[in-house]
Scaffold this active site. Structure first.
Site, PDB file in Angstrom:
ATOM      1  N   ASP A   7      40.466  20.521 -35.766  1.00 35.00           N
ATOM      2  CA  ASP A   7      41.609  19.937 -36.447  1.00 35.00           C
ATOM      3  C   ASP A   7      41.150  18.566 -36.951  1.00 35.00           C
ATOM      4  OD1 ASP A   7      44.272  19.380 -37.259  1.00 35.00           O
ATOM      5  OD2 ASP A   7      44.668  18.387 -35.350  1.00 35.00           O
ATOM      6  N   ASP A   9      43.625  15.401 -37.822  1.00 38.38           N
ATOM      7  CA  ASP A   9      44.408  14.274 -37.317  1.00 38.38           C
ATOM      8  C   ASP A   9      44.500  14.292 -35.800  1.00 38.38           C
ATOM      9  OD1 ASP A   9      45.046  13.209 -39.874  1.00 38.38           O
ATOM     10  OD2 ASP A   9      46.460  14.848 -40.135  1.00 38.38           O
TER      11      ASP A   9
END
Length: 256
Positions: A7, A9
């Site tokens: 991922d 963020d």
């Protein structure tokens, strides 16, 4: 061949606290929108996947009427798109200026995985320009260019916790799910990965440490750096044995 899917963020960088929230609030100020999300308010907004969706959650009938905003769906969509475009520009400038450093261990693990010949990808619901800026800031342009896939933004209709972004990653990469480890930071991301049939390691942060994590194979405070912040193991359901840092061997053992 082992595959790592990150991922963006909260995983590559602590972007929610240091980047997204300030960029949202600067956008609101520039657009004369009477919003200024506090840390507590933004923690609640993080339960909503996607920046445009977080902004749209504010468009209650009362808020729209009080601020003279469009009432029709097309007009509201155009307004949100304009706000989000400005927010993305602000955020991307912050990343390019080096204001969003990588989380501990990110550069070390990515460099080791690439040198070992692993397949690497990013799967995020954030805007692609933002994701690429964070990736380059974390590992440099050369290593960022060596990623096998960067999937971001609106490439899928259903955002996390739906598994769509990870199912698309599996399709694009052409890899066996049994050989894939996802690195996430939140429950929404964890649910998305596990719904796609993938094992998931969580590197939590201040916003997500208290979330349920029973589905995660390994939960740590950070991947860790030998000369910086060390790893704190929160939950371990794998054969990995992290010490001061999470190693590439630990990641491989998460798939055993």
């Amino acid at each position: 061949m082992t595959t790592l899917i990150f991922d963006c963020d909260g995983v590559l960088s602590d972007t929610e606290r240091d980047g997204h929230r300030p960029a949202f609030n600067q956008t609101f100020a520039e657009m004369s929108v009477p919003l200024d999300w506090s840390e507590e308010e933004y923690a609640h907004k993080l339960q909503i996947a996607g920046g445009k969706e977080r902004m749209a959650s504010e468009l209650t009938p009362e808020f729209v009427r009080a601020n003279g905003l469009p009432t029709d769906p097309e007009g509201q969509a155009a307004t949100i798109a304009a706000w989000h475009a400005r927010k993305t520009a602000i955020y991307t400038q912050m990343a390019a200026a080096g204001k969003l450093p990588p989380r501990p261990g990110v550069h070390r693990i990515i460099a080791a995985a690439q040198d070992a010949g692993w397949t690497l990808a990013v799967a995020s619901t954030s805007a692609e320009a933002s994701v690429r800026a964070i990736l380059e800031a974390a590992v440099g342009p050369e290593r960022a260019a060596r990623f096998d896939a960067v999937l971001a933004g609106d490439v899928v209709k259903a955002k996390k916790p739906a598994p769509d972004i990870y199912l698309l990653a599996l399709e694009r990469l052409g890899v066996d799910p049994a050989d894939v480890l996802v690195v996430e930071d939140s429950r929404n991301g964890l649910l998305a990965a596990t719904a796609a049939g993938l094992r998931c390691l969580l590197t939590v942060n201040g916003y997500t440490e208290g979330e349920p994590n029973d589905e995660a194979i390994l939960v740590v405070s950070t991947l860790g750096d030998p000369d910086g912040e060390h790893t704190r193991v929160i939950a371990n359901r794998s054969r990995a044995t992290p010490g001061e840092v999470v190693t590439l061997a630990d990641l491989a053992r998460c798939l055993e």
